[in-house]
Design a protein around this motif. Structure first.
Motif, PDB file in Angstrom:
ATOM      1  N   PHE A 239       0.851  -1.183   0.000  1.00  0.00           N
ATOM      2  CA  PHE A 239       0.000   0.000   0.000  1.00  0.00           C
ATOM      3  C   PHE A 239       0.892   1.240   0.000  1.00  0.00           C
ATOM      4  N   VAL A 240       0.317   2.361  -0.360  1.00  0.00           N
ATOM      5  CA  VAL A 240       0.986   3.659  -0.255  1.00  0.00           C
ATOM      6  C   VAL A 240       0.056   4.592   0.503  1.00  0.00           C
ATOM      7  N   GLU A 241       0.639   5.594   1.128  1.00  0.00           N
ATOM      8  CA  GLU A 241      -0.127   6.413   2.060  1.00  0.00           C
ATOM      9  C   GLU A 241       0.324   7.863   1.974  1.00  0.00           C
ATOM     10  N   ALA A 242      -0.612   8.780   2.167  1.00  0.00           N
ATOM     11  CA  ALA A 242      -0.290  10.208   2.192  1.00  0.00           C
ATOM     12  C   ALA A 242      -1.147  10.892   3.236  1.00  0.00           C
ATOM     13  N   ILE A 243      -0.603  11.957   3.806  1.00  0.00           N
ATOM     14  CA  ILE A 243      -1.353  12.828   4.706  1.00  0.00           C
ATOM     15  C   ILE A 243      -1.472  14.167   3.993  1.00  0.00           C
ATOM     16  N   VAL A 244      -2.707  14.609   3.779  1.00  0.00           N
ATOM     17  CA  VAL A 244      -2.934  15.761   2.913  1.00  0.00           C
ATOM     18  C   VAL A 244      -4.071  16.607   3.473  1.00  0.00           C
ATOM     19  N   ASP A 245      -3.992  17.908   3.225  1.00  0.00           N
ATOM     20  CA  ASP A 245      -5.066  18.817   3.636  1.00  0.00           C
ATOM     21  C   ASP A 245      -6.063  18.982   2.493  1.00  0.00           C
ATOM     22  N   VAL A 246      -7.345  18.861   2.814  1.00  0.00           N
ATOM     23  CA  VAL A 246      -8.422  19.054   1.846  1.00  0.00           C
ATOM     24  C   VAL A 246      -9.146  20.337   2.208  1.00  0.00           C
ATOM     25  N   THR A 247      -9.199  21.281   1.283  1.00  0.00           N
ATOM     26  CA  THR A 247      -9.785  22.591   1.561  1.00  0.00           C
ATOM     27  C   THR A 247     -11.055  22.873   0.772  1.00  0.00           C
ATOM     28  N   ASP A 248     -11.321  22.099  -0.279  1.00  0.00           N
ATOM     29  CA  ASP A 248     -12.453  22.408  -1.157  1.00  0.00           C
ATOM     30  C   ASP A 248     -13.507  21.315  -1.192  1.00  0.00           C
ATOM     31  N   SER A 249     -13.582  20.506  -0.145  1.00  0.00           N
ATOM     32  CA  SER A 249     -14.612  19.466  -0.009  1.00  0.00           C
ATOM     33  C   SER A 249     -14.497  18.362  -1.048  1.00  0.00           C
ATOM     34  N   SER A 250     -13.327  18.201  -1.650  1.00  0.00           N
ATOM     35  CA  SER A 250     -13.132  17.103  -2.591  1.00  0.00           C
ATOM     36  C   SER A 250     -11.669  16.688  -2.576  1.00  0.00           C
ATOM     37  N   ALA A 251     -11.454  15.419  -2.892  1.00  0.00           N
ATOM     38  CA  ALA A 251     -10.089  14.890  -2.974  1.00  0.00           C
ATOM     39  C   ALA A 251      -9.945  14.113  -4.273  1.00  0.00           C
ATOM     40  N   THR A 252      -8.827  14.310  -4.944  1.00  0.00           N
ATOM     41  CA  THR A 252      -8.566  13.629  -6.207  1.00  0.00           C
ATOM     42  C   THR A 252      -7.304  12.787  -6.065  1.00  0.00           C
TER      43      THR A 252
END
Length: 632
Positions: free
Chosen positions: A169-182
């Motif tokens: 598996f691969v993993e990321a920690i990311v901030d979502v600011t616009d109510s969507s994730a791509t």
């Protein structure tokens, strides 16, 4: 309120005060910290906790036609999130979720494919993608491909990942600011990307906080998490009653230290665990490894990618029943030979035994390994867990107006599926869209499109006015397609345009008057269409390389005949026929009119003669009648 105070203290620790804070000092600073926390809570921390008791959680079973329940929870079918094909899956690792299907993306679906996940709360997220293999005995090799989240490349699948738990598996920690994730998957020429599942787990907004970054956003990629609470790999998602810490994967730490060591464990309660912002579970600190009399120091050499930046999180708790006082165990922490934390005394820093301590630092790594050394000054070294997290500078996104314009062009021109055109057009920079060239606009802080190159791609349909939203375009080449309709008037709004090639399509109508406003235009090729009418006068009298051949009904400027004299071949044939047969038709018409006129006159004369004869006959009859009356 205790958890809130710990959050404020964690910020103070990050500012470099870890080595000077004791439990007694915390009590003295408690009031000040509490006021500071209440002030910053309203300014810096989102109000997500006021409206959310539980974090947002979404698990997707890729390729599944129905929802699936496993030990991890509910996995939703992936209908509506992406394109691609589905197939049965072969699990590459024992830590993979027990799911039966996957989704893969053949080359015919384009080089870039994405999962677009909408309607999620703004915040910080742990996003994990599990890999899998298509259940096909003829599969030659495992696929290799790149992954990005929110336009930032965060992982490249490397050879040999099958069978390795931490590479399944691969993993990321990311901030979502616009109510969507791509989340996107990019081909690298080594097979079809194949995805088993996706987890989107909301975590504390300040989790893995690295301090202020002067406007630069980052994506975090966990590389290694090592502990000794279990001899087998473990996910810690179910270890906490509070789920704002996500679900981290920990591998046993004993594979990494060099030299002699011994294992410590306890069932005692560990203070300072399961609290914000990272919510580390208590079990993480109830085991540790320590040096021995034979070798008191501990060393760990961990493989990483060179020339990158990493954030190190080192976890400690004094769980040795023989160490109960300050200064019984003191050690330095060296990273790649440099003292990063000096004279670490866990009890002195936490104020008591059986309490958690986390030290964090960020380093740039030149070599292919990170070497962590705990060098004792008093007693033996001890450590509970290690986290190594890559710090990736987030890519700046493409202008939303220009992304929207490209999506409209994609729909209106029927762009072939092989183009892909999914995700962000310009980022990751290694995987920009085919047919598009980007440049970074430092004024707007966004990527923009400066070239559109879609010549000879079998495009059909109509060119939309939305193309004018690509206002940074310098070159457009849509030649040798089958685009119909009129040329959009709004093309003249793209003031930076230097090259416009719409040749050999099926455009009709006139050349827009707005083209005269394109002061930077140097090359105009409209040949091979069905354009008509007068060429805008404003295109004349300037240094412009143009080609208008094949549009026989154009006239007026740029060396073309005057509009009144310039006729097409069909028009010339019509004029010839008109000049020959026109006078004859006039003669025939006059002749017919003359004959009709003579017939009318003849009929009038005949009627007059008949009327005169009738009148004479009536007069004779009257005379005869009167004569008879007289004789009587």
């Amino acid at each position: 309120m205790g958890a809130a105070l710990q959050l404020a203290i964690s910020h103070v620790r990050h500012l470099g005060w870890e080595s000077s804070i004791k439990r007694k000092e915390r009590m003295q600073l408690g009031s000040a910290l509490l006021l500071l926390f209440l002030h910053t809570l309203l300014l810096a921390i989102p109000l997500v906790f006021a409206s959310q008791d539980e974090p947002f959680t979404l698990r997707i079973s890729c390729g599944s036609r129905e929802d699936v329940h496993t030990l991890e929870g509910l996995w939703y079918r992936d209908f509506g999130y992406t394109n691609g094909r589905f197939a049965n899956a072969t699990l590459p690792s024992l830590v993979s979720p027990l799911l039966k299907t996957l989704r893969f993306f053949p080359i015919s679906d384009g080089p870039d494919n994405c999962y677009n996940i909408d309607n999620i709360p703004a915040g910080r997220y742990q996003i994990r993608v599990f890999l899998a293999l298509i259940d096909d005995p003829n599969l030659a090799s495992a696929p290799l491909f790149d992954l990005s989240v929110e336009g930032t490349l965060f992982a490249s699948i490397k050879p040999g990942w099958i069978g390795l738990d931490e590479q399944s598996f691969v993993e990321a920690i990311v901030d979502v600011t616009d109510s969507s994730a791509t989340i996107c998957f990019h081909r690298t020429g080594h097979g079809d990307p194949s995805i088993l599942s996706i987890e989107v787990l909301q975590i504390d907004y300040n989790a893995y906080y690295l301090g202020k970054s002067k406007g630069t956003k980052v994506v975090l990629r966990p590389v290694r998490r090592l502990s000794y609470w279990s001899e087998n790999p473990v996910f810690d998602g179910d270890m906490n009653d509070v789920h704002w810490g996500g679900s981290r994967f920990w591998k046993t730490i004993t594979f990494y230290p060099t030299g002699d060591y011994h294992v410590l464990s306890t069932k005692n309660v560990i203070a300072g665990t399961s609290i914000s912002p990272n919510f580390y579970p208590q079990a993480l600190y109830q085991s540790a490894i320590a040096g021995t009399d034979k070798e008191s120091q501990l060393s760990f050499e961990i493989a990483v990618d060179h020339s990158k930046k990493y954030s190190l999180w080192l976890h400690f708790a004094e769980i040795d029943p023989e160490v109960t006082e300050e200064y019984q165990r003191v050690f330095d922490v060296l990273i790649d030979g440099y003292v990063m934390f000096k004279e670490v005394d866990v009890i002195r820093l936490t104020g008591e035994p059986y309490a958690a301590l986390v030290l964090n630092t960020t380093i740039s790594v030149i070599e292919k390994t990170v070497k962590i050394t705990l060098k004792p000054l008093t007693g033996h070294a001890i450590i509970s867990a290690i986290e190594i997290i890559e710090v990736i500078t987030a890519e700046m996104a493409t202008s939303l107006d220009e992304v929207s314009a490209l999506q409209t062009i994609k729909a209106m021109l029927g762009l072939p599926l092989k183009f892909g055109w999914n995700g962000d057009p310009c980022v990751p920079q290694q995987h920009q869209w085919n047919g598009v060239n980007c440049q970074f606009d430092s004024t707007e802080g966004k990527w923009v499109i400066d070239k559109l190159m879609l010549d000879n791609q079998g495009l059909r349909g109509f060119l939309p006015n939305d193309i004018s939203k690509l206002r940074h375009l310098q070159s457009i080449n849509l030649s040798e397609n089958s685009i119909k309709g009129t040329i959009p008037e709004k093309l003249g709004d793209i003031s930076a345009l230097q090259v416009l090639d719409l040749s050999y399509n099926e455009f009709s109508g006139t050349i827009p008057e707005s083209f005269g406003a394109l002061k930077n235009l140097q090359i105009l090729n409209l040949s091979g269409n069905s354009l008509a009418g007068k060429v805008p006068a404003t295109l004349g009298g300037r240094h412009l390389h143009f080609n208008l051949t094949g549009n026989d009904r154009l006239c007026g400027n740029l060396g073309l005949p005057e509009c009144g004299l310039h006729q097409s071949v069909g028009a010339k044939i019509g004029i010839a026929f008109g000049s020959i047969f026109g006078p004859l038709l006039v003669v025939i018409f006059i002749n017919c009119w003359w004959k009709r006129r003579q017939n009318i006159l003849r009929a009038q004369q005949l009627a007059a003669a008949m009327e005169a004869s009738y009148a004479k006959a009536m007069t004779h009859f009257r005379d005869v009648h009167l004569g008879k009356n007289a004789d009587a």
